[in-house]
Design a protein around this motif. Structure first.
Motif, PDB file in Angstrom:
ATOM      1  N   TYR A  43       0.571  -1.301  -0.150  1.00 36.42           N
ATOM      2  CA  TYR A  43       0.398  -0.330  -0.119  1.00 36.42           C
ATOM      3  C   TYR A  43       0.998   1.320  -0.364  1.00 36.42           C
ATOM      4  O   TYR A  43       0.896   2.044  -0.891  1.00 36.42           O
ATOM      5  N   ALA A  44       2.121   1.456   0.884  1.00 35.62           N
ATOM      6  CA  ALA A  44       3.382   2.180   0.870  1.00 35.62           C
ATOM      7  C   ALA A  44       3.464   2.320  -0.465  1.00 35.62           C
ATOM      8  O   ALA A  44       3.555   4.138  -1.105  1.00 35.62           O
ATOM      9  N   PHE A  45       3.854   1.707  -0.895  1.00 32.85           N
ATOM     10  CA  PHE A  45       4.720   1.467  -2.205  1.00 32.85           C
ATOM     11  C   PHE A  45       3.655   2.062  -3.286  1.00 32.85           C
ATOM     12  O   PHE A  45       4.203   3.121  -3.751  1.00 32.85           O
ATOM     13  N   ARG A  46       2.771   1.414  -3.420  1.00 35.32           N
ATOM     14  CA  ARG A  46       1.572   1.753  -3.979  1.00 35.32           C
ATOM     15  C   ARG A  46       0.631   3.071  -4.111  1.00 35.32           C
ATOM     16  O   ARG A  46       0.607   3.582  -5.700  1.00 35.32           O
ATOM     17  N   ALA A  47       1.478   3.194  -3.082  1.00 32.91           N
ATOM     18  CA  ALA A  47       0.100   5.152  -3.017  1.00 32.91           C
ATOM     19  C   ALA A  47       1.145   6.053  -3.676  1.00 32.91           C
ATOM     20  O   ALA A  47       0.973   7.564  -3.601  1.00 32.91           O
ATOM     21  N   ILE A  48       2.847   5.686  -3.570  1.00 36.11           N
ATOM     22  CA  ILE A  48       3.885   7.075  -3.692  1.00 36.11           C
ATOM     23  C   ILE A  48       3.276   6.991  -4.810  1.00 36.11           C
ATOM     24  O   ILE A  48       3.290   7.741  -5.874  1.00 36.11           O
ATOM     25  N   ILE A  49       4.040   5.726  -5.469  1.00 37.06           N
ATOM     26  CA  ILE A  49       3.438   5.456  -7.358  1.00 37.06           C
ATOM     27  C   ILE A  49       1.949   6.371  -7.688  1.00 37.06           C
ATOM     28  O   ILE A  49       1.857   6.612  -8.897  1.00 37.06           O
ATOM     29  N   HIS A  50       1.017   5.574  -7.208  1.00 34.69           N
ATOM     30  CA  HIS A  50       0.353   6.298  -7.553  1.00 34.69           C
ATOM     31  C   HIS A  50      -0.189   8.301  -7.386  1.00 34.69           C
ATOM     32  O   HIS A  50      -1.287   8.626  -8.286  1.00 34.69           O
ATOM     33  N   SER A  51       0.254   8.185  -6.132  1.00 33.03           N
ATOM     34  CA  SER A  51       0.178   9.813  -5.960  1.00 33.03           C
ATOM     35  C   SER A  51       1.113  10.510  -6.963  1.00 33.03           C
ATOM     36  O   SER A  51       1.035  12.128  -7.176  1.00 33.03           O
ATOM     37  N   LEU A  52       2.204   9.935  -7.593  1.00 31.84           N
ATOM     38  CA  LEU A  52       3.299  10.921  -9.021  1.00 31.84           C
ATOM     39  C   LEU A  52       1.871  10.772 -10.062  1.00 31.84           C
ATOM     40  O   LEU A  52       1.758  11.788 -10.876  1.00 31.84           O
ATOM     41  N   VAL A  53       1.285   9.434 -10.598  1.00 35.44           N
ATOM     42  CA  VAL A  53       0.724   9.667 -11.533  1.00 35.44           C
ATOM     43  C   VAL A  53      -0.693  10.495 -11.138  1.00 35.44           C
ATOM     44  O   VAL A  53      -0.647  11.103 -12.292  1.00 35.44           O
ATOM     45  N   VAL A  54      -1.209  10.682 -10.541  1.00 38.51           N
ATOM     46  CA  VAL A  54      -2.403  11.976  -9.506  1.00 38.51           C
ATOM     47  C   VAL A  54      -1.817  12.931 -10.436  1.00 38.51           C
ATOM     48  O   VAL A  54      -2.081  13.697 -10.748  1.00 38.51           O
ATOM     49  N   ALA A  55      -0.758  13.365  -9.547  1.00 40.71           N
ATOM     50  CA  ALA A  55      -0.058  14.415  -9.566  1.00 40.71           C
ATOM     51  C   ALA A  55       0.350  14.857 -11.307  1.00 40.71           C
ATOM     52  O   ALA A  55       0.270  16.361 -11.668  1.00 40.71           O
ATOM     53  N   LEU A  56       1.088  14.530 -12.146  1.00 37.54           N
ATOM     54  CA  LEU A  56       1.494  14.386 -14.035  1.00 37.54           C
ATOM     55  C   LEU A  56       0.380  14.359 -14.124  1.00 37.54           C
ATOM     56  O   LEU A  56      -0.608  15.092 -15.440  1.00 37.54           O
ATOM     57  N   SER A  57      -1.149  12.849 -14.083  1.00 40.20           N
ATOM     58  CA  SER A  57      -2.269  12.906 -14.906  1.00 40.20           C
ATOM     59  C   SER A  57      -3.184  14.260 -14.560  1.00 40.20           C
ATOM     60  O   SER A  57      -3.900  15.433 -15.476  1.00 40.20           O
ATOM     61  N   SER A  58      -3.052  15.214 -13.083  1.00 41.25           N
ATOM     62  CA  SER A  58      -3.874  16.334 -13.521  1.00 41.25           C
ATOM     63  C   SER A  58      -3.276  17.715 -14.165  1.00 41.25           C
ATOM     64  O   SER A  58      -3.654  18.901 -14.519  1.00 41.25           O
ATOM     65  N   LEU A  59      -2.165  17.601 -15.086  1.00 40.73           N
ATOM     66  CA  LEU A  59      -0.974  18.871 -15.918  1.00 40.73           C
ATOM     67  C   LEU A  59      -2.021  18.299 -16.778  1.00 40.73           C
ATOM     68  O   LEU A  59      -1.938  19.287 -17.965  1.00 40.73           O
ATOM     69  N   ILE A  60      -2.430  17.550 -17.539  1.00 42.67           N
ATOM     70  CA  ILE A  60      -2.994  17.142 -18.385  1.00 42.67           C
ATOM     71  C   ILE A  60      -4.281  18.563 -19.442  1.00 42.67           C
ATOM     72  O   ILE A  60      -3.392  18.830 -20.560  1.00 42.67           O
ATOM     73  N   PRO A  61      -4.967  19.250 -17.806  1.00 41.60           N
ATOM     74  CA  PRO A  61      -5.746  19.976 -18.811  1.00 41.60           C
ATOM     75  C   PRO A  61      -4.633  21.567 -19.060  1.00 41.60           C
ATOM     76  O   PRO A  61      -5.735  22.603 -19.597  1.00 41.60           O
ATOM     77  N   LEU A  62      -3.434  21.683 -18.413  1.00 42.94           N
ATOM     78  CA  LEU A  62      -3.330  22.321 -18.478  1.00 42.94           C
ATOM     79  C   LEU A  62      -2.645  22.850 -19.715  1.00 42.94           C
ATOM     80  O   LEU A  62      -3.303  24.940 -19.905  1.00 42.94           O
ATOM     81  N   PHE A  63      -2.251  22.884 -20.951  1.00 39.99           N
ATOM     82  CA  PHE A  63      -2.094  23.321 -22.316  1.00 39.99           C
ATOM     83  C   PHE A  63      -3.221  23.536 -22.699  1.00 39.99           C
ATOM     84  O   PHE A  63      -3.463  25.080 -23.098  1.00 39.99           O
ATOM     85  N   CYS A  64      -4.568  22.682 -23.072  1.00 50.07           N
ATOM     86  CA  CYS A  64      -5.296  23.642 -23.711  1.00 50.07           C
ATOM     87  C   CYS A  64      -6.719  24.182 -23.430  1.00 50.07           C
ATOM     88  O   CYS A  64      -6.516  25.259 -24.014  1.00 50.07           O
ATOM     89  N   PHE A  65      -6.776  24.011 -22.521  1.00 47.74           N
ATOM     90  CA  PHE A  65      -7.422  25.031 -20.974  1.00 47.74           C
ATOM     91  C   PHE A  65      -7.256  25.930 -20.151  1.00 47.74           C
ATOM     92  O   PHE A  65      -7.391  26.641 -19.339  1.00 47.74           O
ATOM     93  N   GLY A  66      -5.480  25.832 -19.396  1.00 45.53           N
ATOM     94  CA  GLY A  66      -5.065  26.848 -18.655  1.00 45.53           C
ATOM     95  C   GLY A  66      -4.326  27.522 -19.410  1.00 45.53           C
ATOM     96  O   GLY A  66      -4.908  29.111 -19.284  1.00 45.53           O
ATOM     97  N   LEU A  67      -3.125  27.736 -20.327  1.00 47.67           N
ATOM     98  CA  LEU A  67      -3.091  28.499 -20.690  1.00 47.67           C
ATOM     99  C   LEU A  67      -3.288  28.787 -22.413  1.00 47.67           C
ATOM    100  O   LEU A  67      -3.445  30.690 -23.023  1.00 47.67           O
ATOM    101  N   TRP A  68      -3.598  27.766 -23.441  1.00 48.98           N
ATOM    102  CA  TRP A  68      -4.587  28.313 -24.176  1.00 48.98           C
ATOM    103  C   TRP A  68      -5.643  29.273 -24.274  1.00 48.98           C
ATOM    104  O   TRP A  68      -6.090  30.143 -24.804  1.00 48.98           O
ATOM    105  N   ARG A  69      -6.880  28.440 -23.651  1.00 52.42           N
ATOM    106  CA  ARG A  69      -8.194  28.835 -23.955  1.00 52.42           C
ATOM    107  C   ARG A  69      -8.363  28.784 -22.315  1.00 52.42           C
ATOM    108  O   ARG A  69      -9.137  30.496 -22.855  1.00 52.42           O
ATOM    109  N   ARG A  70      -7.594  29.164 -21.908  1.00 50.03           N
ATOM    110  CA  ARG A  70      -8.117  29.818 -20.263  1.00 50.03           C
ATOM    111  C   ARG A  70      -9.301  30.046 -19.806  1.00 50.03           C
ATOM    112  O   ARG A  70      -9.751  30.745 -19.756  1.00 50.03           O
ATOM    113  N   ALA A  71      -9.881  29.097 -19.742  1.00 51.26           N
ATOM    114  CA  ALA A  71     -11.189  28.772 -19.287  1.00 51.26           C
ATOM    115  C   ALA A  71     -11.497  27.557 -18.367  1.00 51.26           C
ATOM    116  O   ALA A  71     -11.071  26.207 -18.116  1.00 51.26           O
ATOM    117  N   VAL A  72     -12.241  27.876 -17.121  1.00 53.46           N
ATOM    118  CA  VAL A  72     -12.056  27.693 -15.975  1.00 53.46           C
ATOM    119  C   VAL A  72     -13.713  26.183 -15.968  1.00 53.46           C
ATOM    120  O   VAL A  72     -12.695  24.710 -15.799  1.00 53.46           O
TER     121      VAL A  72
END
Length: 232
Positions: free
Chosen positions: A149-178
């Protein structure tokens, strides 16, 4: 870079962000027990409560909810600054725009990663404590279960952190839409469910690796194109 990331933290409406964070922690801490005790209690096909190792298959995807926190940070760190036109002030610093965007993206990843790790710890402790009181999971957790659980928590937290950047380009910088940023984050969280509905079988590890890659690509495109997207 660390100082630029600290600057992003100081610029945030910290009381508002911390309030959001507490809500996420409160919900995701007790959600596994709710699913085990209420949602899946009478479903013969659900075996999450048969052992702690089975319960982990439920507890890990639940923390994908922190992708929503990443979407909130994209709004605070990028979209609001564009709408308030304070981004122009930041771009006026004697630092390249690419370096600033890199620092902002690293701040989001670091914040989501740390908060998700804490959430995993809280959820694990709460699930064990409530299991002792309510008896929702059969058996006791072994040392191997805790280590996995501890090992997978670290790995999965990294997955969550990187996945959270997926909307950054299209909707954060380009479209700038909440709203599209939030909707896209919800879609990422619900991706396994959506794939099941359309009867597409995907290996979870391959899916998470793809999400991480898409997050990195989104961050790269954001840094690469920031000079051409303008300040307004």
């Amino acid at each position: 870079m660390i100082k630029l990331m600290e600057l992003e933290w100081r610029k945030l409406e910290r009381k508002k962000v911390i309030g959001e964070l507490i809500i996420y922690w409160a919900i995701l801490t007790f959600l596994p027990t709710f699913f085990l005790k209420v949602v899946f209690a009478d479903l013969p096909t659900a075996d999450f409560n048969q052992s702690y190792s089975n319960a982990m298959a439920l507890m890990l995807p639940i923390q994908m909810g922190f992708v929503m926190f990443g979407a909130s940070l994209i709004n605070h760190v990028f979209i609001e600054e564009y709408k308030n036109k304070t981004i122009a002030l930041s771009f006026g610093y004697p630092i390249s725009r690419k370096r600033l965007v890199t620092a902002k993206a690293m701040f989001i990843v670091s914040a989501v990663f740390i908060c998700t790790v804490i959430s995993f710890a809280l959820a694990g402790i709460a699930t064990y404590a409530l299991d002792r009181a309510l008896g929702v999971i059969a058996g006791e957790p072994s040392l191997a279960d805790i280590a996995v659980y501890a090992f997978r928590a670290i790995i999965h937290s990294l997955v969550v952190a990187l996945s959270s950047l997926i909307p950054l380009f299209c909707f954060g910088l380009w479209r700038r839409a909440v709203v599209p940023t939030v909707i896209f984050a919800v879609a990422i969280i619900q991706l396994p469910t959506l794939l099941n509905l359309i009867q597409i079988s995907v290996n979870p590890d391959a899916m998470y690796a793809t999400l991480c890659l898409l997050g990195l690509v989104s961050a790269y495109l954001s840094v690469l194109t920031v000079n051409t997207l303008g300040d307004l």
